[in-house]
Design a protein around this motif. Structure first.
Motif, short mmCIF file in Angstrom:
data_model
loop_
_atom_site.label_atom_id
_atom_site.label_comp_id
_atom_site.label_asym_id
_atom_site.label_seq_id
_atom_site.Cartn_x
_atom_site.Cartn_y
_atom_site.Cartn_z
N THR A 145 24.24 -8.34 38.53
CA THR A 145 23.78 -9.33 37.56
C THR A 145 24.89 -10.34 37.29
OG1 THR A 145 22.27 -7.73 36.59
CG2 THR A 145 22.84 -9.64 35.24
N GLU A 146 26.12 -9.85 37.11
CA GLU A 146 27.26 -10.72 36.85
C GLU A 146 27.53 -11.66 38.03
OE1 GLU A 146 32.03 -10.16 36.31
OE2 GLU A 146 30.76 -8.71 35.26
N ALA A 147 27.35 -11.15 39.26
CA ALA A 147 27.61 -11.95 40.46
C ALA A 147 26.43 -12.84 40.84
CB ALA A 147 27.96 -11.03 41.63
N GLY A 148 25.27 -12.62 40.17
CA GLY A 148 24.09 -13.42 40.50
C GLY A 148 23.34 -12.93 41.72
N THR A 149 23.57 -11.67 42.13
CA THR A 149 22.84 -11.11 43.26
C THR A 149 21.69 -10.26 42.73
OG1 THR A 149 24.37 -9.23 43.40
CG2 THR A 149 24.84 -11.17 44.80
N ASP A 150 20.80 -9.81 43.62
CA ASP A 150 19.59 -9.11 43.22
C ASP A 150 19.81 -7.59 43.22
OD1 ASP A 150 17.05 -8.07 42.87
OD2 ASP A 150 16.11 -9.28 44.45
N PRO A 151 19.79 -6.96 42.03
CA PRO A 151 20.01 -5.51 41.96
C PRO A 151 18.87 -4.68 42.56
CG PRO A 151 19.57 -6.39 39.77
CD PRO A 151 19.63 -7.56 40.70
N LYS A 152 17.78 -5.33 42.96
CA LYS A 152 16.65 -4.62 43.56
C LYS A 152 16.62 -4.79 45.09
CE LYS A 152 14.61 -3.80 39.48
NZ LYS A 152 14.97 -2.58 38.83
N ASP A 153 17.60 -5.52 45.66
CA ASP A 153 17.62 -5.82 47.10
C ASP A 153 18.96 -5.37 47.68
OD1 ASP A 153 17.66 -6.86 49.67
OD2 ASP A 153 17.20 -8.91 49.05
N ALA A 154 18.93 -4.33 48.52
CA ALA A 154 20.17 -3.79 49.11
C ALA A 154 20.88 -4.80 49.99
CB ALA A 154 19.85 -2.52 49.91
N ASN A 155 20.15 -5.81 50.48
CA ASN A 155 20.77 -6.84 51.33
C ASN A 155 21.41 -7.95 50.51
OD1 ASN A 155 20.02 -5.61 53.81
ND2 ASN A 155 17.93 -6.31 53.44
N SER A 156 21.27 -7.89 49.20
CA SER A 156 21.84 -8.90 48.31
C SER A 156 22.86 -8.20 47.41
CB SER A 156 20.72 -9.52 47.47
OG SER A 156 21.24 -10.28 46.40
N LYS A 157 24.13 -8.39 47.75
CA LYS A 157 25.16 -7.77 46.92
C LYS A 157 26.36 -8.70 46.80
CE LYS A 157 27.11 -4.85 50.57
NZ LYS A 157 27.41 -3.47 50.92
N PRO A 158 27.18 -8.49 45.78
CA PRO A 158 28.32 -9.38 45.58
C PRO A 158 29.25 -9.39 46.79
CG PRO A 158 28.02 -7.91 43.69
CD PRO A 158 27.09 -7.44 44.77
N GLU A 159 29.90 -10.54 47.00
CA GLU A 159 30.89 -10.65 48.06
C GLU A 159 32.05 -9.74 47.73
OE1 GLU A 159 30.93 -12.63 50.92
OE2 GLU A 159 28.82 -12.97 50.43
N ALA A 160 32.61 -9.11 48.75
CA ALA A 160 33.78 -8.26 48.52
C ALA A 160 34.97 -9.15 48.16
CB ALA A 160 34.08 -7.45 49.77
N LYS A 161 35.75 -8.69 47.20
CA LYS A 161 36.95 -9.42 46.78
C LYS A 161 38.16 -8.71 47.37
CE LYS A 161 34.86 -10.35 42.28
NZ LYS A 161 34.01 -9.19 42.08
N PRO A 162 39.25 -9.45 47.61
CA PRO A 162 40.45 -8.78 48.14
C PRO A 162 40.84 -7.62 47.22
CG PRO A 162 40.73 -11.17 48.10
CD PRO A 162 39.44 -10.86 47.40
N GLY A 163 41.13 -6.48 47.82
CA GLY A 163 41.56 -5.34 47.03
C GLY A 163 40.47 -4.36 46.69
N ASP A 164 39.18 -4.73 46.87
CA ASP A 164 38.14 -3.74 46.59
C ASP A 164 37.72 -3.06 47.89
OD1 ASP A 164 36.17 -5.26 47.84
OD2 ASP A 164 35.30 -6.00 45.96
N ASP A 165 36.97 -1.99 47.77
CA ASP A 165 36.62 -1.19 48.93
C ASP A 165 35.31 -1.61 49.60
OD1 ASP A 165 38.83 0.27 48.35
OD2 ASP A 165 37.76 2.04 47.62
N GLN A 166 34.59 -2.57 49.01
CA GLN A 166 33.28 -2.92 49.57
C GLN A 166 33.45 -3.47 50.98
OE1 GLN A 166 31.14 -5.52 47.02
NE2 GLN A 166 30.82 -3.95 45.47
N GLY A 167 32.72 -2.92 51.88
CA GLY A 167 32.74 -3.40 53.25
C GLY A 167 33.95 -2.93 54.03
N ALA A 168 34.80 -2.07 53.46
CA ALA A 168 35.98 -1.60 54.17
C ALA A 168 35.55 -0.73 55.34
CB ALA A 168 36.88 -0.80 53.22
N THR A 169 36.27 -0.84 56.42
CA THR A 169 35.97 0.01 57.57
C THR A 169 37.14 0.95 57.79
OG1 THR A 169 36.91 -1.66 59.05
CG2 THR A 169 34.54 -1.72 58.74
#
Length: 195
Positions: A145-169
């Motif tokens: 909600t804060e990032a303006g993405t859709d919490p009901k759509d798994a394909n819509s999520k906030p962009e990963a910011k440097p230092g966070d684990d989102q999208g880390a491989t």
């Protein structure tokens, strides 16, 4: 004295043929509100009680996937996933018309019962009203909600910011060997710049 006791207890006059105690086992519709989660097996619930022998219960408007046992009034099943949820809708009240008929098909009770269907976007068994990550994409509903993405759509999520684990491989290190390099013949004041 005993006549008075009977009349007081039943609220009727034993000397008046038209004054009869109310039957407590009359057919009736169970109108209490019930909540189910779409896509999850529902706990069985009653829509009618005291069905007359040979009588039947009908429940019009039950959510798809639920059915009523016409002889007992018990509803069972798994509510089908609702496909037309509103953008932010997390639960929907469904009005069910319940009727009870006797063995001759005469209606002896009729009323409505509300069945609340709760949305479960990601199908994890936790309804969205209590799920902190409705679409199970790793970002909380609040973050989305804060990032303006859709919490009901798994394909819509906030962009990963440097230092966070989102999208880390993770890197597969099998086959990588530690190598130790040593140099000899260096004097105390010499340095190597090609390491």
């Amino acid at each position: 004295g005993s006549e008075m006791c009977i009349r007081d207890r039943a609220g009727t006059d034993p000397k008046d043929d038209s004054s009869k105690p109310a039957l407590t086992d009359e057919p009736s519709v169970v109108t209490d509100k019930v909540t189910v989660v779409d896509g999850q097996e529902a706990d069985p619930f009653e829509v009618a009680k005291n069905i007359p022998e040979g009588g039947k219960v009908a429940a019009e408007g039950l959510p798809d996937g639920l059915s009523v046992d016409e002889s007992t009034g018990e509803v069972t099943g798994t509510p089908a996933k609702i496909s037309d949820w509103g953008k932010d809708e997390e639960e929907r009240d469904v009005e069910v018309t319940v009727s009870v008929t006797d063995k001759d098909g005469k209606e002896v009770a009729q009323d409505t019962k509300t069945v609340t269907v709760q949305r479960d976007t990601d199908g994890d068994g936790q309804p969205d009203v209590t799920d902190t990550d409705d679409d199970n994409d790793g970002a909380t509903d609040a973050e989305e909600t804060e990032a303006g993405t859709d919490p009901k759509d798994a394909n819509s999520k906030p962009e990963a910011k440097p230092g966070d684990d989102q999208g880390a491989t993770s890197v597969d290190k099998s086959g990588v060997k530690d190598v130790t390099v040593s140099y000899t013949h260096l004097r105390a004041h010499e340095t190597r710049h090609d390491l």
